[in-house]
Design a protein around this motif. Structure first.
Motif, short mmCIF file in Angstrom:
data_model
loop_
_atom_site.label_atom_id
_atom_site.label_comp_id
_atom_site.label_asym_id
_atom_site.label_seq_id
_atom_site.Cartn_x
_atom_site.Cartn_y
_atom_site.Cartn_z
N LEU A 28 0.83 -1.20 0.00
CA LEU A 28 0.00 0.00 0.00
C LEU A 28 0.87 1.25 0.00
N LEU A 29 1.87 1.28 0.87
CA LEU A 29 2.74 2.46 0.98
C LEU A 29 3.64 2.61 -0.24
N THR A 30 4.47 1.61 -0.47
CA THR A 30 5.47 1.74 -1.54
C THR A 30 4.85 1.61 -2.92
N GLY A 31 3.74 0.88 -3.03
CA GLY A 31 3.06 0.80 -4.32
C GLY A 31 2.47 2.13 -4.74
N THR A 32 1.84 2.83 -3.79
CA THR A 32 1.32 4.17 -4.08
C THR A 32 2.44 5.11 -4.49
N ALA A 33 3.53 5.08 -3.73
CA ALA A 33 4.67 5.95 -4.04
C ALA A 33 5.28 5.58 -5.39
N PHE A 34 5.36 4.28 -5.69
CA PHE A 34 5.96 3.82 -6.96
C PHE A 34 5.19 4.37 -8.16
N VAL A 35 3.88 4.28 -8.13
CA VAL A 35 3.06 4.78 -9.24
C VAL A 35 3.27 6.29 -9.42
N LEU A 36 3.30 7.02 -8.31
CA LEU A 36 3.42 8.48 -8.39
C LEU A 36 4.80 8.91 -8.87
N TYR A 37 5.87 8.36 -8.27
CA TYR A 37 7.20 8.85 -8.67
C TYR A 37 7.62 8.34 -10.04
N THR A 38 7.09 7.19 -10.48
CA THR A 38 7.40 6.73 -11.84
C THR A 38 6.72 7.62 -12.87
N ALA A 39 5.44 7.91 -12.67
CA ALA A 39 4.72 8.78 -13.60
C ALA A 39 5.31 10.18 -13.61
N LEU A 40 5.62 10.72 -12.43
CA LEU A 40 6.18 12.07 -12.35
C LEU A 40 7.57 12.13 -12.98
N GLY A 41 8.40 11.14 -12.69
CA GLY A 41 9.76 11.13 -13.24
C GLY A 41 9.78 11.01 -14.75
N MET A 42 8.94 10.13 -15.31
CA MET A 42 8.90 9.96 -16.77
C MET A 42 8.35 11.20 -17.45
N PHE A 43 7.32 11.81 -16.86
CA PHE A 43 6.73 13.01 -17.46
C PHE A 43 7.73 14.16 -17.47
N LEU A 44 8.33 14.44 -16.31
CA LEU A 44 9.28 15.56 -16.25
C LEU A 44 10.56 15.25 -17.01
N GLY A 45 11.00 13.99 -17.01
CA GLY A 45 12.20 13.62 -17.76
C GLY A 45 12.01 13.81 -19.26
N THR A 46 10.83 13.45 -19.76
CA THR A 46 10.53 13.63 -21.19
C THR A 46 10.51 15.11 -21.56
N ARG A 47 9.86 15.92 -20.75
CA ARG A 47 9.77 17.35 -21.05
C ARG A 47 11.13 18.03 -20.92
N SER A 48 11.93 17.61 -19.95
CA SER A 48 13.25 18.21 -19.78
C SER A 48 14.15 17.90 -20.97
N ALA A 49 14.11 16.66 -21.44
CA ALA A 49 14.95 16.29 -22.59
C ALA A 49 14.51 17.04 -23.85
N TRP A 50 13.20 17.16 -24.03
CA TRP A 50 12.70 17.82 -25.24
C TRP A 50 12.99 19.32 -25.23
N ARG A 51 13.14 19.88 -24.02
CA ARG A 51 13.48 21.30 -23.89
C ARG A 51 14.87 21.44 -23.27
N ASN A 52 15.78 20.65 -23.77
CA ASN A 52 17.13 20.60 -23.22
C ASN A 52 17.79 21.98 -23.20
N GLY A 53 18.31 22.36 -22.02
CA GLY A 53 18.99 23.63 -21.88
C GLY A 53 18.11 24.78 -21.48
N SER A 54 16.79 24.58 -21.47
CA SER A 54 15.88 25.66 -21.11
C SER A 54 15.90 25.87 -19.59
N LEU A 55 15.25 26.93 -19.15
CA LEU A 55 15.19 27.22 -17.72
C LEU A 55 14.46 26.11 -16.97
N SER A 56 13.34 25.64 -17.53
CA SER A 56 12.59 24.57 -16.87
C SER A 56 13.41 23.29 -16.77
N ASP A 57 14.21 23.00 -17.80
CA ASP A 57 15.08 21.82 -17.76
C ASP A 57 16.11 21.94 -16.64
#
Length: 346
Positions: free
Chosen positions: A125-154
């Protein structure tokens, strides 16, 4: 005279490369499964000898410092098999473990497998909830950071991810307890300091109570773990950015978000898939420090409690369970690779 022509049936074959590809994949799978079995056996042996280096007498610890005679100590040691030679304890442990019997806990006087089964849902319950959230958040922000490489948000995303990833989880958990549970200055104590429930509640009120207790430990895990997924996703996607097929897709007039979602991200998945499966294994294993800091009644807290005795059967059983979860998930990741990239396993 017309020459007699004898028609010869032609066998339909799948091509010369099909058989070798199949045999190559079979060898690949066999090698990975064999490696997993060897790793599990190594963990079985290591776990037995490693935890016997812990100082302390389990029998004396269980008596709680009460006066006890030598005869009673000898009887306890005979009951738990601690009077046997080490090699005999080892063979007995291995033989039982290979049949699924992980022994009986010294302190709980219950089968180790029952204690693991009892605590596992709380950890999931604890780690499964955290796993879903940090995996989705990490992949989303990682994709946007790479696509905007060098920008302020990156730069901001990468800097924050590196900072939080380097923070010890127990320290961040304690800090969150001080600020949001105890309260600091104008910030009131909003969340419980630990545990899984307040007690005395049922139905929907019980679910809300558990969710209330979940907030701080989940936030701790997400904050510490999402950065790794972000950095791996960003790095893998940056490696794909200069590929010719992306230039071709843009030249055809496809929008950037379509190029990213349909072409770049699927081809950058392999490293992220590895990380996701490893983290999934850790999800099953639990996070010892976070569960201990927040007094969460899961496998991590149970492992810490067993170490303090030391409760050798329980410690060994949990160690084997944790390692098996990671090994199984790593093996599954290896088996999924050829489905994502047919070149793997040939």
């Amino acid at each position: 005279m017309a020459a007699d022509v004898t028609s010869v049936p032609v066998e339909e074959t799948a091509g010369p490369g099909a058989g070798s590809a199949r045999s190559g994949y079979v060898r690949y799978v066999g090698g990975k499964l064999g490696g997993a079995v060897v790793s599990l056996l190594a963990v079985l042996v290591t776990g037995f000898f490693l935890f016997r280096l812990i100082p302390g007498d389990p029998v004396k610890t269980m008596t709680g410092g009460r006066p006890i005679s030598t005869a009673q100590l000898a009887e306890y040691r005979r009951e738990f098999g601690l009077d046997l030679p080490l090699w005999e304890q080892f063979t007995d442990y291995c033989g039982k473990a290979l049949t699924g019997d992980l022994g009986t806990s010294y302190q709980f006087r219950a089968p180790v497998i029952d204690k693991i089964t009892e605590a596992l849902p709380n950890t999931l319950l604890l780690t499964g909830t955290a796993f879903v959230l940090y995996t989705a958040l990490g992949m989303f922000l990682g994709t946007r950071s790479a696509w905007r490489n060098g920008s302020l948000s990156d730069r901001l995303n990468t800097g924050l991810a590196l900072t939080l990833y380097s923070v010890p989880s127990f320290w961040l958990g304690l800090l969150l307890i001080i600020v949001f549970s105890v309260g600091v200055g104008p910030i009131p104590g909003l969340f419980p300091t630990g545990g899984m429930e307040s007690g005395g509640k049922e139905g929907f009120a019980y679910m809300l109570d558990v969710a209330h207790h979940l907030v701080l430990p989940v936030v701790t895990l997400v904050a510490v773990e999402y950065g790794q997924t972000l950095l791996v996703t960003r790095s893998a996607l940056l490696d794909e950015m200069g590929s010719d097929y992306l230039t071709t897709a843009r030249a055809k007039g496809l929008r950037d978000d379509l190029v990213r979602r349909r072409h770049a991200v699927p081809n950058a998945l392999l490293p992220t898939v590895t990380l996701v499966f490893v983290n999934l294994g850790r999800t099953v294993a639990g996070v010892i420090l976070v569960e201990t800091v927040f007094s969460w009644p899961g496998l991590g807290g149970l492992f810490y409690q067993a170490l303090s005795v030391p409760d050798l059967p329980l410690v060994q059983g949990l160690f084997l369970f944790f390692a098996a979860a990671v090994i199984v998930m790593n093996t599954l990741a290896d088996l999924v690779y050829p489905l994502l990239d047919p070149r793997v396993g040939r």
